[in-house]
Enzyme design. Structure first.
Site, PDB file in Angstrom:
ATOM      1  N   LYS A  99      58.165 150.503 144.097  1.00  0.00           N
ATOM      2  CA  LYS A  99      57.645 150.450 145.324  1.00  0.00           C
ATOM      3  C   LYS A  99      57.820 151.497 146.288  1.00  0.00           C
ATOM      4  O   LYS A  99      59.207 152.142 146.273  1.00  0.00           O
ATOM      5  CB  LYS A  99      58.429 149.379 146.045  1.00  0.00           C
ATOM      6  CG  LYS A  99      57.675 148.972 147.595  1.00  0.00           C
ATOM      7  CD  LYS A  99      58.467 147.688 148.331  1.00  0.00           C
ATOM      8  CE  LYS A  99      57.520 147.478 149.618  1.00  0.00           C
ATOM      9  NZ  LYS A  99      58.107 146.060 149.936  1.00  0.00           N
ATOM     10  N   CYS A 135      53.598 144.696 148.400  1.00  0.00           N
ATOM     11  CA  CYS A 135      53.681 144.492 149.810  1.00  0.00           C
ATOM     12  C   CYS A 135      53.539 145.471 150.834  1.00  0.00           C
ATOM     13  O   CYS A 135      52.460 145.884 151.143  1.00  0.00           O
ATOM     14  CB  CYS A 135      55.157 143.831 149.850  1.00  0.00           C
ATOM     15  SG  CYS A 135      55.040 142.692 151.565  1.00  0.00           S
ATOM     16  N   GLU A 151      56.152 139.638 144.832  1.00  0.00           N
ATOM     17  CA  GLU A 151      57.197 140.598 144.990  1.00  0.00           C
ATOM     18  C   GLU A 151      58.456 139.734 144.775  1.00  0.00           C
ATOM     19  O   GLU A 151      58.826 138.726 145.352  1.00  0.00           O
ATOM     20  CB  GLU A 151      57.187 141.428 146.267  1.00  0.00           C
ATOM     21  CG  GLU A 151      58.398 142.475 146.616  1.00  0.00           C
ATOM     22  CD  GLU A 151      58.298 142.916 147.941  1.00  0.00           C
ATOM     23  OE1 GLU A 151      57.725 142.188 148.982  1.00  0.00           O
ATOM     24  OE2 GLU A 151      59.082 144.018 148.256  1.00  0.00           O
TER      25      GLU A 151
HETATM   26  C1  ACM Z   1      57.499 143.622 152.552  1.00  0.00           C
HETATM   27  O1  ACM Z   1      57.448 144.765 151.930  1.00  0.00           O
HETATM   28  N1  ACM Z   1      58.188 142.784 151.667  1.00  0.00           N
HETATM   29  C2  ACM Z   1      57.472 143.293 153.755  1.00  0.00           C
END
Ligand code: ACM
Length: 267
Positions: free
Chosen positions: A109, A142, A38
């Site tokens: 995301k 993530c 990410e």
């Molecule tokens: C995250 O979602 N980077 C902890």
């Protein structure tokens, strides 16, 4: 096909250097699909929206996507990587899927973690599965790991491999992905970063490394250590993910009883 993960320690804000390092290291790799962390090109701990805006890039017009397309074309490689995306005046924590012919798609995301909520808009693309020829790949980023619905949705949509760019700071993900892979019968490739960021007087964030590729039984195939950058690849038979059998009379998907899962889709 050969799948791999790239684990880095980006220098915050040094986008060109971080992309340059990826180009150099991935240039040496023989693989079909590589997953990167990410926000691999910028670093993670932003201190203001303005700072994100200045480092964010358009997908695919920005420098990072153009550079990665060059690499993908040269190597005949598919790449999944996280970056801060700028779209007009909106900012997203996104992942791009790029192949030898350029952009295949992007994912924004959905489950933003902690301070990300101050800097990014929540993702609006929905979960997505992309056909890259040798496999169908689903993308999550993530903190999406915390929500089993994310992997489940991708598996139901036909993902063979869950590509999971990450900047993990909470414990538990690497173990949880064992279950995500097992229950869905999918491969998973979690690409994490290492190191510490402590910017603007904020509490330090320590990233947990241990990037890994798991098979569709949740078994560990390859991975990296907690504190070292690097690359690891493994040959997989992606067709294994298409058999969803659990026992002679049980199947992961045919046995589902969605009529009893209504509470999952209520706010
Ligand atoms: C995250 O979602 N980077 C902890």
């Amino acid at each position: 096909m050969k799948v791999g993960i790239y684990q880095n320690y980006p220098q915050f804000g040094k986008t060109e250097e971080n992309v340059g390092h990826a180009l150099e290291e991935l240039g040496k790799v023989d693989a079909d699909l590589m997953v990167l962390p990410e926000l691999f090109n910028t670093g993670y701990q932003f201190v203001s929206e303005e700072e994100v805006f200045n480092l964010a890039e358009e997908i695919p017009a920005g420098m990072t996507c153009r550079a990665m397309t060059g690499l993908a074309r040269k190597k005949g490689l598919f790449l999944v990587f996280g970056l801060a995306e700028k779209d007009g005046d909106r900012l997203y924590n996104s992942a791009a899927v790029i192949g030898p012919d350029g952009l295949i798609g992007k994912y924004r995301k959905i489950h933003l973690f902690d301070e990300e909520r101050s800097f990014f808009s929540p993702g609006d693309t929905g979960f997505r599965v992309f056909d890259i020829g040798k496999a169908r790949i689903g993308v999550m980023i993530c903190f999406d790991w915390w929500f089993p619905e994310a992997s489940r949705a991708l598996a139901i949509m036909g993902a063979d491999i869950i590509c999971h760019p990450a900047n993990l700071v909470l414990p538990g993900c690497q173990q949880a992905m064992t279950t995500r892979s097992l229950e869905n019968g999918v491969f998973s490739a979690t690409a994490n970063r290492i190191g510490v960021e402590s910017r603007g007087g904020k509490a330090a964030l320590t990233f947990t490394g241990k990037s890994q590729v798991l098979n569709c039984k949740g078994e560990f195939l390859t991975g990296l250590e907690r504190d070292r950058i690097g690359i690891s690849t493994v040959e997989i038979d992606v067709t294994q993910s298409r058999d969803k059998t659990i026992a002679r009379q049980n199947n992961r998907f045919l046995d589902r009883r969605p009529e009893f899962y209504g509470s999952l889709t209520k706010k």
